[in-house]
Design a protein around this motif. Sequence first.
Motif, PDB file in Angstrom:
ATOM      1  N   ALA A 220      -1.374 -10.434   8.300  1.00 14.34           N
ATOM      2  CA  ALA A 220      -2.772 -10.183   8.667  1.00 14.34           C
ATOM      3  C   ALA A 220      -3.685 -10.618   7.527  1.00 14.34           C
ATOM      4  CB  ALA A 220      -2.987  -8.700   8.980  1.00 14.34           C
ATOM      5  N   ALA A 221      -4.839 -11.163   7.874  1.00 21.15           N
ATOM      6  CA  ALA A 221      -5.736 -11.712   6.860  1.00 21.15           C
ATOM      7  C   ALA A 221      -6.322 -10.647   5.942  1.00 21.15           C
ATOM      8  CB  ALA A 221      -6.867 -12.482   7.544  1.00 21.15           C
ATOM      9  N   ASN A 222      -6.371  -9.404   6.401  1.00 21.90           N
ATOM     10  CA  ASN A 222      -6.965  -8.360   5.561  1.00 21.90           C
ATOM     11  C   ASN A 222      -5.930  -7.542   4.800  1.00 21.90           C
ATOM     12  OD1 ASN A 222      -5.923  -7.009   7.751  1.00 21.90           O
ATOM     13  ND2 ASN A 222      -7.681  -5.638   8.027  1.00 21.90           N
ATOM     14  N   VAL A 223      -4.684  -8.016   4.782  1.00 21.63           N
ATOM     15  CA  VAL A 223      -3.620  -7.373   4.009  1.00 21.63           C
ATOM     16  C   VAL A 223      -3.019  -8.400   3.065  1.00 21.63           C
ATOM     17  CG1 VAL A 223      -1.416  -6.168   4.065  1.00 21.63           C
ATOM     18  CG2 VAL A 223      -3.091  -5.772   5.884  1.00 21.63           C
ATOM     19  N   LEU A 224      -3.071  -8.137   1.774  1.00 28.26           N
ATOM     20  CA  LEU A 224      -2.426  -9.061   0.829  1.00 28.26           C
ATOM     21  C   LEU A 224      -0.927  -9.075   1.095  1.00 28.26           C
ATOM     22  CD1 LEU A 224      -4.220  -8.189  -2.547  1.00 28.26           C
ATOM     23  CD2 LEU A 224      -4.773  -9.981  -0.899  1.00 28.26           C
ATOM     24  N   PRO A 225      -0.358 -10.237   1.348  1.00 32.47           N
ATOM     25  CA  PRO A 225       1.081 -10.288   1.656  1.00 32.47           C
ATOM     26  C   PRO A 225       1.932  -9.994   0.419  1.00 32.47           C
ATOM     27  CG  PRO A 225       0.160 -12.498   1.589  1.00 32.47           C
ATOM     28  CD  PRO A 225      -0.999 -11.557   1.473  1.00 32.47           C
ATOM     29  N   ASP A 226       2.901  -9.090   0.607  1.00 32.09           N
ATOM     30  CA  ASP A 226       3.807  -8.779  -0.500  1.00 32.09           C
ATOM     31  C   ASP A 226       5.071  -9.623  -0.459  1.00 32.09           C
ATOM     32  OD1 ASP A 226       4.975  -7.631   1.712  1.00 32.09           O
ATOM     33  OD2 ASP A 226       5.495  -5.734   0.718  1.00 32.09           O
ATOM     34  N   ARG A 227       5.171 -10.498   0.529  1.00 28.20           N
ATOM     35  CA  ARG A 227       6.311 -11.423   0.599  1.00 28.20           C
ATOM     36  C   ARG A 227       5.834 -12.729   1.203  1.00 28.20           C
ATOM     37  NH1 ARG A 227      12.077 -11.979   1.333  1.00 28.20           N
ATOM     38  NH2 ARG A 227      12.541 -13.430   3.037  1.00 28.20           N
ATOM     39  N   ALA A 228       6.187 -13.813   0.561  1.00 29.52           N
ATOM     40  CA  ALA A 228       5.896 -15.153   1.082  1.00 29.52           C
ATOM     41  C   ALA A 228       7.071 -16.062   0.728  1.00 29.52           C
ATOM     42  CB  ALA A 228       4.595 -15.701   0.516  1.00 29.52           C
ATOM     43  N   VAL A 229       7.419 -16.936   1.641  1.00 30.42           N
ATOM     44  CA  VAL A 229       8.626 -17.756   1.475  1.00 30.42           C
ATOM     45  C   VAL A 229       8.316 -19.213   1.788  1.00 30.42           C
ATOM     46  CG1 VAL A 229      11.007 -18.133   2.223  1.00 30.42           C
ATOM     47  CG2 VAL A 229      10.098 -15.793   2.110  1.00 30.42           C
ATOM     48  N   ALA A 230       8.786 -20.103   0.937  1.00 27.74           N
ATOM     49  CA  ALA A 230       8.713 -21.545   1.183  1.00 27.74           C
ATOM     50  C   ALA A 230      10.122 -22.118   1.141  1.00 27.74           C
ATOM     51  CB  ALA A 230       7.843 -22.229   0.138  1.00 27.74           C
ATOM     52  N   GLN A 231      10.364 -23.084   2.032  1.00 27.37           N
ATOM     53  CA  GLN A 231      11.658 -23.770   2.061  1.00 27.37           C
ATOM     54  C   GLN A 231      11.420 -25.259   1.876  1.00 27.37           C
ATOM     55  OE1 GLN A 231      13.373 -22.507   5.839  1.00 27.37           O
ATOM     56  NE2 GLN A 231      14.442 -20.821   4.833  1.00 27.37           N
ATOM     57  N   PHE A 232      12.190 -25.855   0.972  1.00 29.03           N
ATOM     58  CA  PHE A 232      12.039 -27.267   0.637  1.00 29.03           C
ATOM     59  C   PHE A 232      13.360 -28.009   0.751  1.00 29.03           C
ATOM     60  CE2 PHE A 232       8.107 -25.864  -1.268  1.00 29.03           C
ATOM     61  CZ  PHE A 232       7.289 -26.989  -1.236  1.00 29.03           C
ATOM     62  N   TYR A 233      13.248 -29.248   1.165  1.00 26.74           N
ATOM     63  CA  TYR A 233      14.316 -30.231   0.963  1.00 26.74           C
ATOM     64  C   TYR A 233      13.906 -31.089  -0.232  1.00 26.74           C
ATOM     65  CZ  TYR A 233      16.495 -29.401   5.574  1.00 26.74           C
ATOM     66  OH  TYR A 233      17.130 -28.862   6.652  1.00 26.74           O
ATOM     67  N   VAL A 234      14.820 -31.248  -1.176  1.00 26.13           N
ATOM     68  CA  VAL A 234      14.600 -32.140  -2.317  1.00 26.13           C
ATOM     69  C   VAL A 234      15.698 -33.196  -2.262  1.00 26.13           C
ATOM     70  CG1 VAL A 234      14.250 -32.320  -4.801  1.00 26.13           C
ATOM     71  CG2 VAL A 234      13.723 -30.164  -3.621  1.00 26.13           C
ATOM     72  N   ARG A 235      15.316 -34.471  -2.265  1.00 23.76           N
ATOM     73  CA  ARG A 235      16.280 -35.557  -2.082  1.00 23.76           C
ATOM     74  C   ARG A 235      16.121 -36.607  -3.178  1.00 23.76           C
ATOM     75  NH1 ARG A 235      17.382 -35.412   3.991  1.00 23.76           N
ATOM     76  NH2 ARG A 235      15.640 -34.277   4.931  1.00 23.76           N
TER      77      ARG A 235
END
Length: 387
Positions: A222-237
């Motif tokens: 939600a935009a009015n709640v600071l997220p306590d978890r965020a995840v990014a997934q990458f491919y590196v080649r």
Amino acid sequence: MDSLKEELIKIHNKLCKISDHLYEHPELGDQEYQSMKLLADFLIDHQFNVTTGIAGRETAFKATFESGKPGPVIAYLAEYDALPGVGHGCGHNLIGTMSVGAGVILSKQLTKIGGSVVVLGTPAEETNGAKVPMSEQGVFDSIDLAMIVHPADQSYESGESLAMDAIQFAYFGKTAHAAAAPEQGINALDSVIQLFNGINALREHVPSDVRIHGVISEGGKAANVLPDRAVAQFYVRAKERKVLEDIVAKVKNIAEGAAMMTGATLEISYYELSYDNMVTNQALSKTFTKHLQQITKKPVLPARQSYGSIDMGNVSHVVPAIHPYIGFDQPGLTAHTKEFADMTITETGHQVIADGALALAETGYEVVTTPALFTAVKEEFKKNNLE
């Protein structure tokens, strides 16, 4: 090699039925239970000894036919996983049937010429390729060389692929009301954004073959709640594993810096298996290309510049290996589409099964019956591993 062609004629209709069944009943990676059984049962019917569930993967198998005479051990690798939404949009139904077909065709000659043939069922190429644990756990220790052929718009020689790591960056912060008390929170999403910014700055300072691309798989609710978890997934080649390792180290440093900038904590993990770069054995590749050209009477184009990654790359570091492409003669036809999948059940697709299986079998036959070729294949592999 008329005897090989005669064996192909005997089984071609059955191969087409198997391939069409796979098309009609697509199964995702590591869920290919029916597909595995269909291919394994066909091999059992042709006197192969089959073991399923190898390398810790329930839908993997090893099928072996031994002549009882000394000679090279030839392996054909079968893929049979589908893609979500488009089914067999990468043509793995053809790959699986071409490999089991080649194995059966060659097996009928081995009592005369010696050697052995192995067909390996290798699940989940699209996601978490089983060829990786197979390469690590010694499945190829008793195998002399490995081959697979992939359908494509046109035929191409076996070439290269990029080494790849699939890395997940999970940031942990502290929730707070984004408007009323933002100073009490730690925005994990800010770390992910800084990670992307840092990686984008890195792109200016990497070799031209390097590819880095990712998504935000979790970014808050939600935009009015600071997220306590965020995840990014990458491919590196990268073209070579040693270059990839250097780039990955820099990406991880950027990720740590992003955490420090916001006060979040960071967990780094690998969400899929790592793939090594493909090293084509040229002696084996030239032999396959020769046979495919003789069978189809159509050109085989030079290897394409590839920026993708395949688990056959891992195999190529433990045994001599090739991964050529056999064409539908439809220039511009793109894989991972419904149009590509539909092509596999046409008359053209069925002809690809015949041509690919026969070219694989003839290549294996020549290796077994030509000691000088077998020696050249092994010596080239040894030389590549020393460099």
